[in-house]
Enzyme design. Structure first.
Site, PDB file in Angstrom:
ATOM      1  N   GLY A 155      49.724  37.021  44.902  1.00 18.41           N
ATOM      2  CA  GLY A 155      50.577  37.853  44.060  1.00 18.41           C
ATOM      3  C   GLY A 155      51.224  37.114  42.915  1.00 18.41           C
ATOM      4  O   GLY A 155      52.222  37.581  42.361  1.00 18.41           O
ATOM      5  N   ASN A 174      50.160  36.800  39.900  1.00 15.79           N
ATOM      6  CA  ASN A 174      50.097  37.666  38.706  1.00 15.79           C
ATOM      7  C   ASN A 174      51.108  38.800  38.824  1.00 15.79           C
ATOM      8  O   ASN A 174      51.782  39.142  37.852  1.00 15.79           O
ATOM      9  CB  ASN A 174      48.681  38.222  38.525  1.00 15.79           C
ATOM     10  CG  ASN A 174      47.769  37.238  37.834  1.00 15.79           C
ATOM     11  OD1 ASN A 174      47.867  37.030  36.627  1.00 15.79           O
ATOM     12  ND2 ASN A 174      46.929  36.578  38.602  1.00 15.79           N
ATOM     13  N   LEU A 177      40.782  43.026  46.023  1.00 13.09           N
ATOM     14  CA  LEU A 177      39.385  42.679  46.324  1.00 13.09           C
ATOM     15  C   LEU A 177      38.523  43.842  46.771  1.00 13.09           C
ATOM     16  O   LEU A 177      37.381  43.672  47.141  1.00 13.09           O
ATOM     17  CB  LEU A 177      39.355  41.549  47.362  1.00 13.09           C
ATOM     18  CG  LEU A 177      40.034  40.247  46.879  1.00 13.09           C
ATOM     19  CD1 LEU A 177      39.942  39.177  47.937  1.00 13.09           C
ATOM     20  CD2 LEU A 177      39.427  39.768  45.561  1.00 13.09           C
ATOM     21  N   LEU A 205      36.645  47.585  46.108  1.00 13.71           N
ATOM     22  CA  LEU A 205      36.119  48.423  45.039  1.00 13.71           C
ATOM     23  C   LEU A 205      36.995  49.669  44.923  1.00 13.71           C
ATOM     24  O   LEU A 205      37.398  50.243  45.947  1.00 13.71           O
ATOM     25  CB  LEU A 205      34.686  48.838  45.412  1.00 13.71           C
ATOM     26  CG  LEU A 205      33.665  48.847  44.271  1.00 13.71           C
ATOM     27  CD1 LEU A 205      33.699  47.545  43.486  1.00 13.71           C
ATOM     28  CD2 LEU A 205      32.267  49.095  44.806  1.00 13.71           C
ATOM     29  N   ILE A 206      37.313  50.085  43.730  1.00 10.30           N
ATOM     30  CA  ILE A 206      38.153  51.269  43.532  1.00 10.30           C
ATOM     31  C   ILE A 206      37.261  52.501  43.636  1.00 10.30           C
ATOM     32  O   ILE A 206      36.287  52.624  42.898  1.00 10.30           O
ATOM     33  CB  ILE A 206      38.831  51.221  42.144  1.00 10.30           C
ATOM     34  CG1 ILE A 206      39.665  49.937  42.014  1.00 10.30           C
ATOM     35  CG2 ILE A 206      39.689  52.463  41.921  1.00 10.30           C
ATOM     36  CD1 ILE A 206      40.810  49.812  42.994  1.00 10.30           C
ATOM     37  N   ASN A 233      42.172  45.744  35.113  1.00  8.60           N
ATOM     38  CA  ASN A 233      41.838  44.660  36.038  1.00  8.60           C
ATOM     39  C   ASN A 233      41.812  43.335  35.301  1.00  8.60           C
ATOM     40  O   ASN A 233      41.563  43.281  34.099  1.00  8.60           O
ATOM     41  CB  ASN A 233      40.454  44.901  36.672  1.00  8.60           C
ATOM     42  CG  ASN A 233      40.088  43.836  37.701  1.00  8.60           C
ATOM     43  OD1 ASN A 233      40.889  43.489  38.554  1.00  8.60           O
ATOM     44  ND2 ASN A 233      38.882  43.291  37.595  1.00  8.60           N
ATOM     45  N   HIS A 239      39.975  39.545  35.568  1.00  5.99           N
ATOM     46  CA  HIS A 239      38.887  38.829  36.238  1.00  5.99           C
ATOM     47  C   HIS A 239      38.894  37.383  35.749  1.00  5.99           C
ATOM     48  O   HIS A 239      39.036  37.145  34.543  1.00  5.99           O
ATOM     49  CB  HIS A 239      37.540  39.508  35.930  1.00  5.99           C
ATOM     50  CG  HIS A 239      36.392  38.879  36.665  1.00  5.99           C
ATOM     51  ND1 HIS A 239      36.125  39.163  37.988  1.00  5.99           N
ATOM     52  CD2 HIS A 239      35.495  37.952  36.260  1.00  5.99           C
ATOM     53  CE1 HIS A 239      35.073  38.427  38.361  1.00  5.99           C
ATOM     54  NE2 HIS A 239      34.679  37.689  37.337  1.00  5.99           N
ATOM     55  N   ASP A 250      33.227  45.844  37.035  1.00  6.31           N
ATOM     56  CA  ASP A 250      33.488  44.754  36.081  1.00  6.31           C
ATOM     57  C   ASP A 250      32.916  45.033  34.686  1.00  6.31           C
ATOM     58  O   ASP A 250      32.898  44.150  33.847  1.00  6.31           O
ATOM     59  CB  ASP A 250      32.860  43.442  36.597  1.00  6.31           C
ATOM     60  CG  ASP A 250      33.747  42.795  37.659  1.00  6.31           C
ATOM     61  OD1 ASP A 250      33.278  41.874  38.345  1.00  6.31           O
ATOM     62  OD2 ASP A 250      34.901  43.239  37.790  1.00  6.31           O
TER      63      ASP A 250
END
Ligand code: GRF
Length: 191
Positions: A13, A15, A87, A89-90, A104, A106, A147
């Site tokens: 956490g 970020n 981590l 997938l939405i 997001n 990356h 992505d």
């Protein structure tokens, strides 16, 4: 009207901490909810420390009861979803409910080193393995192809001969912490 963010994360956490701190006392944007799929994730403790509502959502809930997750976000009047080391997938239903409103980060220069299995340390190890001379971060919108959403910002850092995955991860975190909150703010205020 203050825009409300929900931050989704699965890890430490760091970020989320930067984003929460950055928007403290900000009249336009506030962090209203933190969500994690890991019961003891650092991100949930950070939310608690900052007295921000926080919830654990299991992978099963997210994937099989997505409408319940969307209801929760609506209950908290969430306008944007920020993925900070999340981590999972939405699900498409969530992407559809927050079209162009899921951001997001990356830890590579997408499209390089993106896609399945490319997260956290795996990214840095692959970059060191392939003797890349530079890496960086990508902040992008999340669409069905994950992505591959519209890129909002990229920042680059050199990869030196004496770098390993750890030292590269540190360089990447510095970039993330410096740029992610500001890119979020610029994107939202620019809409
Ligand atoms: C960051 O490196 C981010 O790029 C990746 O996951 C990591 C999250 O780190 N998606 P933290 O939990 O914010 O410290």
């Amino acid at each position: 009207m203050t825009k409300k963010l929900a931050i989704f994360g699965s890890g430490r956490g760091s970020n989320a901490e930067k984003i929460i701190t950055y928007f403290t006392d900000n009249v336009n944007i506030e962090v209203a909810l933190v969500v994690s799929n890991i019961t003891d994730a650092g991100i949930l403790s950070i939310a608690a420390d900052h007295k921000i509502p926080h919830v654990y959502i299991s992978k099963k809930d997210l994937q099989e009861n997505t409408s319940v997750v969307i209801e929760l976000l609506k209950k908290h009047e969430i306008d944007f979803v920020i993925l900070a080391g999340f981590l999972l997938l939405i699900p498409e239903a969530l992407i559809a409910a927050f079209e162009n409103k899921i951001i997001n980060i990356h830890p590579s220069l997408l499209p390089a080193y993106g896609g399945k299995g490319m997260y956290g340390g795996h990214v840095h190890e692959a970059i060191i393995q392939n003797k890349e001379t530079q890496s960086g971060i990508t902040i992008h919108l999340v669409n069905k192809e994950y992505d591959k959403g519209e890129i909002l910002y990229q920042a680059i850092c050199p990869v030196e001969k004496n770098d390993d995955a750890m030292s590269l991860a540190q360089k990447i975190h510095v970039l993330e912490h410096r740029y992610f909150p500001n890119v979020i703010e610029n994107y939202i205020l620019g809409l």
